[in-house]
Write an enzyme that holds these catalytic residues in place. Structure first.
Site, PDB file in Angstrom:
ATOM      1  N   ASP A  21     -11.248   1.167  -1.160  1.00  0.00           N
ATOM      2  CA  ASP A  21     -10.391   2.065  -0.385  1.00  0.00           C
ATOM      3  C   ASP A  21     -11.204   2.763   0.696  1.00  0.00           C
ATOM      4  O   ASP A  21     -11.026   3.952   0.967  1.00  0.00           O
ATOM      5  CB  ASP A  21      -9.642   3.082  -1.252  1.00  0.00           C
ATOM      6  CG  ASP A  21      -8.338   3.558  -0.602  1.00  0.00           C
ATOM      7  OD1 ASP A  21      -8.046   3.130   0.533  1.00  0.00           O
ATOM      8  OD2 ASP A  21      -7.632   4.373  -1.217  1.00  0.00           O
ATOM      9  N   HIS A  68       0.856  -1.185   0.000  1.00  0.00           N
ATOM     10  CA  HIS A  68       0.000   0.000   0.000  1.00  0.00           C
ATOM     11  C   HIS A  68       0.897   1.241   0.000  1.00  0.00           C
ATOM     12  O   HIS A  68       2.009   1.200   0.531  1.00  0.00           O
ATOM     13  CB  HIS A  68      -0.905  -0.030   1.245  1.00  0.00           C
ATOM     14  CG  HIS A  68      -1.907   1.072   1.241  1.00  0.00           C
ATOM     15  ND1 HIS A  68      -1.603   2.354   1.658  1.00  0.00           N
ATOM     16  CD2 HIS A  68      -3.199   1.082   0.837  1.00  0.00           C
ATOM     17  CE1 HIS A  68      -2.681   3.105   1.505  1.00  0.00           C
ATOM     18  NE2 HIS A  68      -3.661   2.363   1.013  1.00  0.00           N
TER      19      HIS A  68
HETATM   20  C1  1WB Z   1      -5.280   6.466   0.516  1.00  0.00           C
HETATM   21  C2  1WB Z   1      -5.895   7.691   0.438  1.00  0.00           C
HETATM   22  C3  1WB Z   1      -4.747   6.000   1.694  1.00  0.00           C
HETATM   23  C4  1WB Z   1      -5.946   8.478   1.583  1.00  0.00           C
HETATM   24  C5  1WB Z   1      -4.786   6.763   2.832  1.00  0.00           C
HETATM   25  O1  1WB Z   1      -4.212   6.269   3.949  1.00  0.00           O
HETATM   26  C6  1WB Z   1      -5.405   8.027   2.776  1.00  0.00           C
HETATM   27  C7  1WB Z   1      -5.178   5.659  -0.733  1.00  0.00           C
HETATM   28  C8  1WB Z   1      -3.832   7.155   4.982  1.00  0.00           C
HETATM   29  O2  1WB Z   1      -5.368   6.231  -1.815  1.00  0.00           O
HETATM   30  O3  1WB Z   1      -4.888   4.461  -0.669  1.00  0.00           O
HETATM   31  C9  1WB Z   1      -6.601   9.794   1.490  1.00  0.00           C
HETATM   32  O4  1WB Z   1      -6.489  10.577   2.442  1.00  0.00           O
HETATM   33  O5  1WB Z   1      -7.224  10.077   0.462  1.00  0.00           O
HETATM   34 MN    MN Z   2      -5.718   2.861   0.451  1.00  0.00          MN
END
Ligand code: 1WB
Ligand code: MN
Length: 334
Positions: free
Chosen positions: A296, A173
């Site tokens: 997500d 990720h």
């Molecule tokens: C993602 C997007 C992951 C956000 C995140 O983890 C946050 C992703 C903190 O795109 O996988 C976000 O804030 O949009």
């Molecule tokens: Mn994500």
């Protein structure tokens, strides 16, 4: 058609509290902005905490409302990777225990990816074994770099050795780019999902391929989100240019072309990249067995992600594979 969502974030109160402390201290990491927005006292994204911390009724209700069968849960980014090694390993274990409890309570609705602390590779390998053999989790998650290092270095091999031996796919990720390339991302809010996340993961994955990791661990499976973080679109050019890098002695000799490792050792998910043309291109390029649906949650809305999957212009059998069949196979569901 079974809908299995494969990049669905959760957290636990102890880790949220650790992030709140980190937010208060501040620091140079490119991830600090988002950490402060979500966990800081006056952060403007604190609302995400509610969705992250609920691995029960509320989440199931949103799944039911939208016809989602399963969330494959993973500890939200950047996992335990901003903490010191001991804190990180302890919190990974705790998060895995809580995850296994949630899956045990809702065995038909939740599955889970285990966390580990790359800061201590030997201990990580033991946690991977526990995640598979004791907790019966479905795979692993890691959020790209740890302490500004990629895992093409030999000291991280115990992690891949355990993952390959136990058939635990590793979901890489995103987190924000490591310090060495942080500069340009500080402008215009580019450090996160807008652009930095994809650049960080795609660059990291290419180092894994170019290092020869998949000659050493040929059965290792890596999963990446966001329609492959740009890599599928670049495969022809990567193959072409990599020959020159090998011939010039700048990269080790590999048995296969980079694109062949990508098709053999990787699968991609659709998280936060709801574009039917990109989906069709990815399926044509990688094969229908290598593309998996994701929402997500809670960062992206469920309704739109389900609509994207249900209306995808695909043959019904291919649609069923992407919606859930491939995930069931790769992550050993039921
Ligand atoms: C993602 C997007 C992951 C956000 C995140 O983890 C946050 C992703 C903190 O795109 O996988 C976000 O804030 O949009
Ligand atoms: Mn994500």
């Amino acid at each position: 058609m079974r809908l299995i969502a494969t990049e669905e974030a959760f957290s636990i109160p102890e880790i949220a509290a650790e992030y709140a402390r980190l937010a208060g201290r501040g620091g140079d990491s490119l991830d600090m902005g988002l950490v402060q927005q979500i966990y800081g006292n006056d952060g403007d994204l604190r609302r995400f905490q509610k969705g992250l911390l609920d691995i029960g009724e509320e989440r199931i209700r949103s799944m039911d409302e939208n016809g989602v069968d399963v969330h494959l849960l993973s500890l939200t980014a950047p996992g335990v990777q901003m903490f010191d090694a001991d804190t990180a390993a302890g919190l990974a274990t705790l998060a895995n225990d809580r995850l296994a409890e949630a899956v045990a309570k809702y065995p038909t609705r939740f599955a889970g990816l285990g966390s580990f602390a790359p800061q201590d590779p030997a201990r990580a390998a033991r946690e991977i074994e526990r995640a598979r053999n004791t907790l019966k989790l479905n795979g692993l998650v890691v959020n790209s770099h740890t302490n500004d290092e990629y895992y093409d270095e030999e000291k991280y091999f115990p992690i891949f050795e355990a993952a390959e031996a136990l058939d635990m796919p590793i979901y890489i990720h995103p987190r924000s780019p490591m310090a060495g390339m942080a500069g340009p991302f500080r402008k215009y809010g580019m450090e996160g999902a807008l652009w930095g996340y994809g650049i960080e993961v795609s660059t990291h994955c290419l180092t894994l391929i170019f290092s020869g990791l998949f000659d050493r661990f040929p059965k290792l499976k890596i999963v990446i989100g966001h329609m492959g973080e740009g890599i599928p679109f670049w495969l022809w050019r990567i193959d072409y240019m990599h020959r020159g890098a090998m011939a010039g002695g700048r990269a080790p000799q590999l048995k296969l072309k980079p694109s062949e490792y990508f098709r053999r050792n990787f699968a991609i998910t659709t998280s936060g990249q709801e574009n039917h043309l990109a989906l069709k291109y990815s399926i044509d390029t990688l094969g229908p067995e290598n593309v998996l649906w994701a929402i997500d949650y809670p960062y992206q809305p469920t309704t739109a992600a389900v609509q994207f999957m249900r209306t995808a212009p695909l043959a019904e059998d291919v649609k069923a594979m992407v919606a859930g069949g491939n995930a069931a196979h790769i992550f050993h569901l039921d």
